[in-house]
Write a protein that holds these residues in place. Structure first.
Motif, PDB file in Angstrom:
ATOM      1  N   PRO A 127       2.670  19.847  14.677  1.00 38.54           N
ATOM      2  CA  PRO A 127       3.108  19.264  13.403  1.00 38.54           C
ATOM      3  C   PRO A 127       4.143  18.167  13.646  1.00 38.54           C
ATOM      4  O   PRO A 127       4.848  18.174  14.660  1.00 38.54           O
ATOM      5  N   PHE A 128       4.218  17.217  12.733  1.00 41.47           N
ATOM      6  CA  PHE A 128       5.151  16.094  12.885  1.00 41.47           C
ATOM      7  C   PHE A 128       5.356  15.454  11.527  1.00 41.47           C
ATOM      8  O   PHE A 128       4.612  15.713  10.578  1.00 41.47           O
ATOM      9  N   GLU A 129       6.360  14.599  11.439  1.00 44.18           N
ATOM     10  CA  GLU A 129       6.594  13.840  10.209  1.00 44.18           C
ATOM     11  C   GLU A 129       6.075  12.429  10.406  1.00 44.18           C
ATOM     12  O   GLU A 129       6.571  11.692  11.252  1.00 44.18           O
ATOM     13  N   GLY A 130       5.058  12.076   9.639  1.00 44.82           N
ATOM     14  CA  GLY A 130       4.494  10.741   9.740  1.00 44.82           C
ATOM     15  C   GLY A 130       3.640  10.440   8.528  1.00 44.82           C
ATOM     16  O   GLY A 130       3.016  11.346   7.958  1.00 44.82           O
ATOM     17  N   GLN A 131       3.622   9.181   8.119  1.00 44.33           N
ATOM     18  CA  GLN A 131       2.849   8.782   6.953  1.00 44.33           C
ATOM     19  C   GLN A 131       1.964   7.581   7.285  1.00 44.33           C
ATOM     20  O   GLN A 131       2.296   6.766   8.147  1.00 44.33           O
ATOM     21  N   ILE A 132       0.846   7.504   6.579  1.00 44.36           N
ATOM     22  CA  ILE A 132      -0.069   6.373   6.733  1.00 44.36           C
ATOM     23  C   ILE A 132      -0.323   5.758   5.353  1.00 44.36           C
ATOM     24  O   ILE A 132      -0.088   6.399   4.323  1.00 44.36           O
ATOM     25  N   TRP A 133      -0.805   4.499   5.354  1.00 42.07           N
ATOM     26  CA  TRP A 133      -1.092   3.798   4.105  1.00 42.07           C
ATOM     27  C   TRP A 133      -2.547   4.033   3.731  1.00 42.07           C
ATOM     28  O   TRP A 133      -3.444   3.733   4.513  1.00 42.07           O
ATOM     29  N   LYS A 134      -2.763   4.591   2.547  1.00 43.41           N
ATOM     30  CA  LYS A 134      -4.110   4.961   2.116  1.00 43.41           C
ATOM     31  C   LYS A 134      -4.331   4.524   0.672  1.00 43.41           C
ATOM     32  O   LYS A 134      -3.454   4.701  -0.184  1.00 43.41           O
ATOM     33  N   VAL A 135      -5.493   3.954   0.428  1.00 43.83           N
ATOM     34  CA  VAL A 135      -5.851   3.518  -0.919  1.00 43.83           C
ATOM     35  C   VAL A 135      -6.597   4.630  -1.636  1.00 43.83           C
ATOM     36  O   VAL A 135      -7.565   5.187  -1.101  1.00 43.83           O
ATOM     37  N   ASP A 136      -6.156   4.954  -2.845  1.00 42.85           N
ATOM     38  CA  ASP A 136      -6.830   5.963  -3.660  1.00 42.85           C
ATOM     39  C   ASP A 136      -8.175   5.401  -4.130  1.00 42.85           C
ATOM     40  O   ASP A 136      -8.228   4.318  -4.714  1.00 42.85           O
ATOM     41  N   PRO A 137      -9.280   6.112  -3.861  1.00 43.10           N
ATOM     42  CA  PRO A 137     -10.603   5.571  -4.212  1.00 43.10           C
ATOM     43  C   PRO A 137     -10.813   5.408  -5.711  1.00 43.10           C
ATOM     44  O   PRO A 137     -11.681   4.641  -6.134  1.00 43.10           O
ATOM     45  N   VAL A 138     -10.039   6.122  -6.526  1.00 41.28           N
ATOM     46  CA  VAL A 138     -10.202   6.049  -7.980  1.00 41.28           C
ATOM     47  C   VAL A 138      -9.333   4.945  -8.571  1.00 41.28           C
ATOM     48  O   VAL A 138      -9.811   4.043  -9.266  1.00 41.28           O
ATOM     49  N   THR A 139      -8.033   4.996  -8.271  1.00 40.15           N
ATOM     50  CA  THR A 139      -7.096   4.020  -8.855  1.00 40.15           C
ATOM     51  C   THR A 139      -7.081   2.699  -8.103  1.00 40.15           C
ATOM     52  O   THR A 139      -6.600   1.702  -8.629  1.00 40.15           O
ATOM     53  N   ARG A 140      -7.588   2.700  -6.857  1.00 42.62           N
ATOM     54  CA  ARG A 140      -7.573   1.519  -5.968  1.00 42.62           C
ATOM     55  C   ARG A 140      -6.159   1.080  -5.630  1.00 42.62           C
ATOM     56  O   ARG A 140      -5.940  -0.044  -5.190  1.00 42.62           O
ATOM     57  N   GLN A 141      -5.196   1.968  -5.802  1.00 48.37           N
ATOM     58  CA  GLN A 141      -3.813   1.667  -5.459  1.00 48.37           C
ATOM     59  C   GLN A 141      -3.470   2.273  -4.101  1.00 48.37           C
ATOM     60  O   GLN A 141      -3.840   3.414  -3.812  1.00 48.37           O
ATOM     61  N   GLY A 142      -2.743   1.519  -3.281  1.00 47.32           N
ATOM     62  CA  GLY A 142      -2.342   2.011  -1.977  1.00 47.32           C
ATOM     63  C   GLY A 142      -0.979   2.675  -2.012  1.00 47.32           C
ATOM     64  O   GLY A 142      -0.103   2.286  -2.795  1.00 47.32           O
ATOM     65  N   ALA A 143      -0.801   3.680  -1.172  1.00 44.83           N
ATOM     66  CA  ALA A 143       0.484   4.383  -1.100  1.00 44.83           C
ATOM     67  C   ALA A 143       0.622   5.018   0.278  1.00 44.83           C
ATOM     68  O   ALA A 143      -0.375   5.249   0.974  1.00 44.83           O
ATOM     69  N   MET A 144       1.856   5.310   0.668  1.00 49.35           N
ATOM     70  CA  MET A 144       2.115   6.018   1.910  1.00 49.35           C
ATOM     71  C   MET A 144       1.932   7.516   1.652  1.00 49.35           C
ATOM     72  O   MET A 144       2.506   8.065   0.698  1.00 49.35           O
ATOM     73  N   VAL A 145       1.113   8.159   2.478  1.00 50.95           N
ATOM     74  CA  VAL A 145       0.849   9.590   2.313  1.00 50.95           C
ATOM     75  C   VAL A 145       1.086  10.313   3.643  1.00 50.95           C
ATOM     76  O   VAL A 145       0.974   9.719   4.717  1.00 50.95           O
ATOM     77  N   ASP A 146       1.407  11.599   3.561  1.00 54.93           N
ATOM     78  CA  ASP A 146       1.700  12.377   4.759  1.00 54.93           C
ATOM     79  C   ASP A 146       0.455  12.609   5.600  1.00 54.93           C
ATOM     80  O   ASP A 146      -0.652  12.776   5.073  1.00 54.93           O
ATOM     81  N   SER A 147       0.653  12.642   6.919  1.00 49.50           N
ATOM     82  CA  SER A 147      -0.420  13.028   7.833  1.00 49.50           C
ATOM     83  C   SER A 147      -0.307  14.525   8.111  1.00 49.50           C
ATOM     84  O   SER A 147       0.797  15.032   8.308  1.00 49.50           O
TER      85      SER A 147
END
Length: 370
Positions: A127-147
């Motif tokens: 386990p670790f603390e890290g986030q990636i940038w992912k676009v929501d397929p519905v809203t088409r908005q990008g956000a940083m989400v946990d891995s």
């Protein structure tokens, strides 16, 4: 006009000849064509605008679907991607530029949404603390989400990834690149194998320094065998502590890697320095120790301005200096630096995703200012 200085003297490196030493650092911009993560004509315009760099190192590009960790990043595993990249290399070369493709496998810095619900892979299920940038397929908005916590790779899977790097390098040359740079920094897969904090394996890929370096050596050996050592390079991050990568043995491990890379005869070693507030200092003692082991070309990147770039080259700690965000808002950055012209600010809200705005609409300097 200011006299010529170290930063603006010619250099031969990695089979290339450049008129100065200002490199464009790799920067994820997340603007590939969907579906398929395919490089496109807008990307070609962006890179061609910046072809005055001594070298362009492209945004990181996944070597396989498994290697993906961010939305809209380009790949180098399909024929459509090869064709897309060919348009980019042709555009850059038409402007007299030089360009390497950065090869990427993110390892655990990913999300199940990119892998059909399966967990990302890593040397160990840590386990670790890290986030990636992912676009929501519905809203088409990008956000940083946990891995999530990844699953550990098998030996067979490791061998497949090494071959994926080999094949990606072959495709890159076919697409017209001058060479490739392995992304071995910033907490991605190669980096994960190097560090005791992320690599808990008890087989031949974990434990001792030599074992933790095995994956790096296998990747560089495979690529060098495929396209030649001089067209092969790697980026490393000695002082990275974020993303669960604060390894107490990383500096000696990277010094040992430098000895191997020197003997291998790679084109260059690219060092990314910590570029955030209160980050660990990139010490002169480490720079000296590294240079004792690696006499081939070194590129450094991280919070450099012209004065600091001149210093690091004059000291012999580096041969070229890479600039990242400064190249976003200043497509003609070498000219601006050479003539001490003001640098334009970038719009951080347009860094990831989107179209032309904040990507290809930054103008060059007024030539009347020179």
């Amino acid at each position: 006009m200011p006299p010529s200085t170290n930063l603006f003297t010619p250099i031969a490196f990695a089979g290339l000849n450049a008129p100065h030493r200002v490199v464009m650092a790799p920067m994820t911009r997340a603007r590939s064509t969907q579906p398929g993560d395919i490089p496109n004509s807008l990307n070609a315009q962006y890179y061609a605008q910046r072809a005055s760099a001594a070298l362009i190192v492209t945004e990181a590009s996944q070597i396989s679907p498994q290697g993906k960790g961010y939305s809209f990043t380009p790949g180098i595993y399909s024929e459509a991607q090869v064709e897309g990249w060919r348009g980019i290399t042709q555009a850059v070369h038409a402007e007299g530029g030089r360009i390497f493709l950065q090869l990427w496998h993110v390892g655990r810095m990913s999300h199940p949404d990119f892998h059909g619900g399966e967990l990302p892979v890593a040397p160990s299920a840590e386990p670790f603390e890290g986030q990636i940038w992912k676009v929501d397929p519905v809203t088409r908005q990008g956000a940083m989400v946990d891995s999530p916590t990844p699953r550990a790779l098998s030996r067979i899977e490791i061998a497949q990834i090494v071959d994926d790097f080999r094949q990606a390098a072959r495709r890159a040359i076919r697409a017209g690149f001058d060479g490739v740079e392995v992304h071995g920094a910033n907490g991605y897969l190669v980096d994960q194998f190097l560090r005791t904090t992320s690599n808990k394996r008890t087989d031949e890929y974990g434990g001792s320094r030599s074992n933790r370096l095995r994956f790096l050596r296998e990747v560089i050996d495979a690529i060098s065998d495929e396209i030649g050592a001089e067209r092969t390079a790697i980026r490393l991050a000695p002082f990275l502590t974020a993303r669960g990568m604060d390894c107490p043995d990383i500096l000696p491990t990277i010094l040992e890697a430098a000895e191997y890379l020197q003997a291998k005869g790679i084109g260059y070693l690219h060092l990314v320095e910590a570029d955030w507030d209160d980050a660990p200092v990139f010490t002169e003692s480490f720079r000296k120790s590294l240079r004792e082991r690696f006499s081939r070309p070194i590129i450094v990147a991280g919070h450099y301005d012209r004065e600091r770039a001149e210093w690091v080259i004059a000291q012999g700690y580096a041969d070229l200096v890479a600039f990242g965000r400064a190249f976003v808002g200043n497509p003609d950055l070498p000219t601006r630096l050479q003539h001490n012209l003001p640098l334009a600010a970038l719009d951080p809200s347009t860094l990831f995703g989107g179209a032309a705005e904040g990507y290809v609409d930054y103008p060059p300097a007024n030539t009347g200012e020179i």
